[in-house]
Design a protein around this motif. Structure first.
Motif, PDB file in Angstrom:
ATOM      1  N   VAL A   1       7.710   2.021  -6.727  1.00 22.66           N
ATOM      2  CA  VAL A   1       6.449   2.084  -7.471  1.00 22.66           C
ATOM      3  C   VAL A   1       6.112   3.515  -7.835  1.00 22.66           C
ATOM      4  O   VAL A   1       5.590   3.795  -8.909  1.00 22.66           O
TER       5      VAL A   1
ATOM      6  N   THR B   1       1.683   7.371  -7.791  1.00 28.55           N
ATOM      7  CA  THR B   1       0.784   6.329  -8.285  1.00 28.55           C
ATOM      8  C   THR B   1      -0.378   6.129  -7.322  1.00 28.55           C
ATOM      9  O   THR B   1      -0.263   6.334  -6.117  1.00 28.55           O
ATOM     10  N   ASP B   2      -1.507   5.675  -7.864  1.00 29.80           N
ATOM     11  CA  ASP B   2      -2.645   5.344  -7.011  1.00 29.80           C
ATOM     12  C   ASP B   2      -2.276   4.243  -6.027  1.00 29.80           C
ATOM     13  O   ASP B   2      -2.764   4.218  -4.897  1.00 29.80           O
ATOM     14  N   ILE B   3      -1.427   3.326  -6.480  1.00 23.22           N
ATOM     15  CA  ILE B   3      -1.041   2.194  -5.633  1.00 23.22           C
ATOM     16  C   ILE B   3      -0.449   2.687  -4.320  1.00 23.22           C
ATOM     17  O   ILE B   3      -0.809   2.208  -3.240  1.00 23.22           O
TER      18      ILE B   3
ATOM     19  N   GLU C   1      -3.863   3.204  -2.336  1.00 21.05           N
ATOM     20  CA  GLU C   1      -4.251   1.799  -2.204  1.00 21.05           C
ATOM     21  C   GLU C   1      -3.358   0.976  -1.284  1.00 21.05           C
ATOM     22  O   GLU C   1      -3.698  -0.161  -0.961  1.00 21.05           O
ATOM     23  N   MET C   2      -2.223   1.497  -0.858  1.00 20.89           N
ATOM     24  CA  MET C   2      -1.282   0.692  -0.095  1.00 20.89           C
ATOM     25  C   MET C   2      -1.710   0.568   1.362  1.00 20.89           C
ATOM     26  O   MET C   2      -2.080   1.547   1.996  1.00 20.89           O
TER      27      MET C   2
ATOM     28  N   PRO D   1       2.067  -4.362  -2.300  1.00 21.32           N
ATOM     29  CA  PRO D   1       1.035  -4.151  -3.310  1.00 21.32           C
ATOM     30  C   PRO D   1       1.422  -4.743  -4.665  1.00 21.32           C
ATOM     31  O   PRO D   1       0.602  -4.838  -5.576  1.00 21.32           O
ATOM     32  N   GLU D   2       2.697  -5.096  -4.824  1.00 19.88           N
ATOM     33  CA  GLU D   2       3.190  -5.704  -6.066  1.00 19.88           C
ATOM     34  C   GLU D   2       4.488  -6.436  -5.739  1.00 19.88           C
ATOM     35  O   GLU D   2       5.002  -6.336  -4.622  1.00 19.88           O
TER      36      GLU D   2
ATOM     37  N   TYR E   1      -0.983 -10.429  -2.853  1.00 18.07           N
ATOM     38  CA  TYR E   1      -0.668  -8.995  -2.830  1.00 18.07           C
ATOM     39  C   TYR E   1      -1.911  -8.247  -2.397  1.00 18.07           C
ATOM     40  O   TYR E   1      -3.027  -8.774  -2.460  1.00 18.07           O
TER      41      TYR E   1
ATOM     42  N   ARG F   1      -4.102  -4.447  -2.070  1.00 19.01           N
ATOM     43  CA  ARG F   1      -4.353  -3.043  -2.413  1.00 19.01           C
ATOM     44  C   ARG F   1      -5.739  -2.652  -1.923  1.00 19.01           C
ATOM     45  O   ARG F   1      -6.711  -3.386  -2.140  1.00 19.01           O
TER      46      ARG F   1
ATOM     47  N   GLU G   1      -8.752  -0.943  -2.551  1.00 11.89           N
ATOM     48  CA  GLU G   1      -9.507  -0.307  -3.623  1.00 11.89           C
ATOM     49  C   GLU G   1     -10.933  -0.822  -3.603  1.00 11.89           C
ATOM     50  O   GLU G   1     -11.254  -1.763  -2.875  1.00 11.89           O
TER      51      GLU G   1
ATOM     52  N   LEU H   1       2.707   1.798 -12.779  1.00 11.72           N
ATOM     53  CA  LEU H   1       3.879   1.925 -11.914  1.00 11.72           C
ATOM     54  C   LEU H   1       4.907   2.827 -12.579  1.00 11.72           C
ATOM     55  O   LEU H   1       5.093   2.807 -13.793  1.00 11.72           O
TER      56      LEU H   1
END
Length: 420
Positions: free
Chosen positions: A55, A59-61, A65-66, A81-82, A112, A114, A116, A259
């Motif tokens: 990813v 990335t923010d993910i 966010e993970m 997360p994805e 999934y 995240r 946030e 991503l």
């Protein structure tokens, strides 16, 4: 009242609303099942490094966010997360790409996670249906997946959605564009976090939703002006195939998605009735992801469509899905002997494929018939001692109120006839 509640940013799916979510999942997966995609299921958590590599660290993910944690054994894992990185990992681990029949076409459905800020249309736990076509570089494959997603949305009755389309180039032409974009961005008034992003992945700055950033992006170099001839030709073929299939799209030069693994084709479905959280699904081509996670070169393309977001889109358009009642027949016994006999009839009906329920708990006739009406059943099967003495049960149409006696050994056939 329970002491416990669902964690912040999550939700419970409960009847009858859950039936809509199931119907949405079926609608999205239907075109895939009809197009050579096989079902795959992966664990809810993976090695955290899988997502960091695939990813993208910037990335923010991954960076914000993970949900990552360390096990008692010292392994660093993360809730997924994805879906794409997990599916590709599973396909590589099982050597599906060595079967000689490329592309490997897979679809999946699951939850999934995240971390946030929770808001309408954006949760910390969410549901997606996804599809991946692994191991083949072909614009027709990109077009196929986009067409199948469009078909799924339309089968649900959705009309007010738009398809945004872009090309992110490849390893030949994107580095030149990346350098030009970095030069431009370094001249802007950006905060420290965004400046760090400029150094790591400048394309992500184009996706920044803040108005203060977007205002400064006027005049930014566009990737379309840097695409190599091969990427231009590839993208034009995707556009031509979509046009020939009657799938409308809008070219969006700033579309990069969240991503790092995307190359060439990238796309997003947005719905105008959802406000700022307008995306309902999207995806793209990720030709280098396999190599990023230690596999061979396997050009691939895929998408994930949000079940939660799709349900919100249906609500925004005022669409109510035609979902069959969970129960077609409701059995109401009057007395112990009737309980025994009707329970046997219920079992026979279920074995015959008829959705049937039973008045449990020794309810009286009035309460049992109320339950029958609340169940949504079309027919009620009622029997007392006098009926059983004659070898009969009463079959009542709950819509018309008409009631007819039916021989015990003819119940299944008569119920099937009345239900059509």
């Amino acid at each position: 009242m329970s002491t416990f509640q669902a964690p912040k940013g999550t939700y419970d799916l409960l009847p009858p609303d859950s039936a809509t979510y199931l119907a949405v999942r079926e609608a999205i997966s239907g075109p895939l099942k009809n197009s050579g995609y096989g079902y795959i299921e992966t664990p809810g958590f993976e090695n955290a490094e899988l997502f960091a590599r695939g990813v993208g660290e910037s990335t923010d993910i991954v960076s914000k966010e993970m949900y990552a944690f360390e096990t008692k054994g010292g392994d660093r894992l993360a809730l997924r997360p994805e879906g794409t990185a997990s599916v590709l990992r599973a396909a590589l681990e099982a050597n599906l790409h060595r079967g000689g029949n490329l592309p490997v076409k897979l679809w999946y459905s699951g939850s999934y996670y995240r971390y946030e800020k929770p808001q309408k249309g954006r949760y910390r736990h969410f549901s997606q249906v996804g599809a991946e076509a692994i191991g083949t570089e072909d614009p027709a494959l990109d077009a196929e997946l986009i067409i199948l997603a469009d078909q799924a949305y339309r089968s649900l009755g959705l009309r007010n959605f738009r398809l945004l389309l872009n090309s992110l180039g490849d390893k030949e032409c994107r580095p030149v564009y990346r350098a030009a974009l970095q030069d431009f961005l370094r001249g802007l008034d950006l905060d420290d976090d965004t400046r760090r992003r400029v150094d790591i992945n400048p394309l992500r700055v184009l996706d920044d939703k803040r108005e203060s950033v977007q205002k400064q992006l006027t005049g930014a170099p566009m990737l379309r002006d840097y695409l190599c001839e091969a990427c231009k030709a590839y993208h034009e073929q995707v556009r031509e195939l979509l046009t020939a299939a009657g799938v409308a799209f809008q070219d969006d030069e700033k579309l990069v998605r969240g991503l790092d693994y995307y190359t060439r084709t990238t796309f997003e479905f947005v719905h105008d009735g959802l406000g700022s959280q307008s995306a309902v699904g999207g995806g793209g081509r990720y030709d280098g992801l396999s190599e990023m996670i230690g596999g061979p070169a396997l050009p691939s393309v895929g998408w994930a469509l949000g079940v939660d977001r799709t349900v919100l889109a249906l609500e925004a358009e005022g669409i109510t899905l035609d979902i069959p009642a969970a129960t077609a027949v409701y059995a109401v016994p009057l007395g112990e002997e009737a309980r025994r006999v009707l329970f046997g009839a219920v079992t026979e009906l279920r074995r015959a494929g008829v959705a049937t329920d039973f008045a449990y708990g020794g309810k009286g006739l009035k309460n049992a018939m109320k339950s029958a009406n609340r169940s949504g059943a079309r027919l009620a099967l009622v029997a007392g001692e006098r009926d059983l003495a004659e070898g009969l049960v009463q079959l009542k149409d709950l819509e018309s109120g008409e009631q007819t006696p039916v021989a015990l050994d003819a119940v299944v056939a008569e119920v099937r006839r009345k239900l059509g």
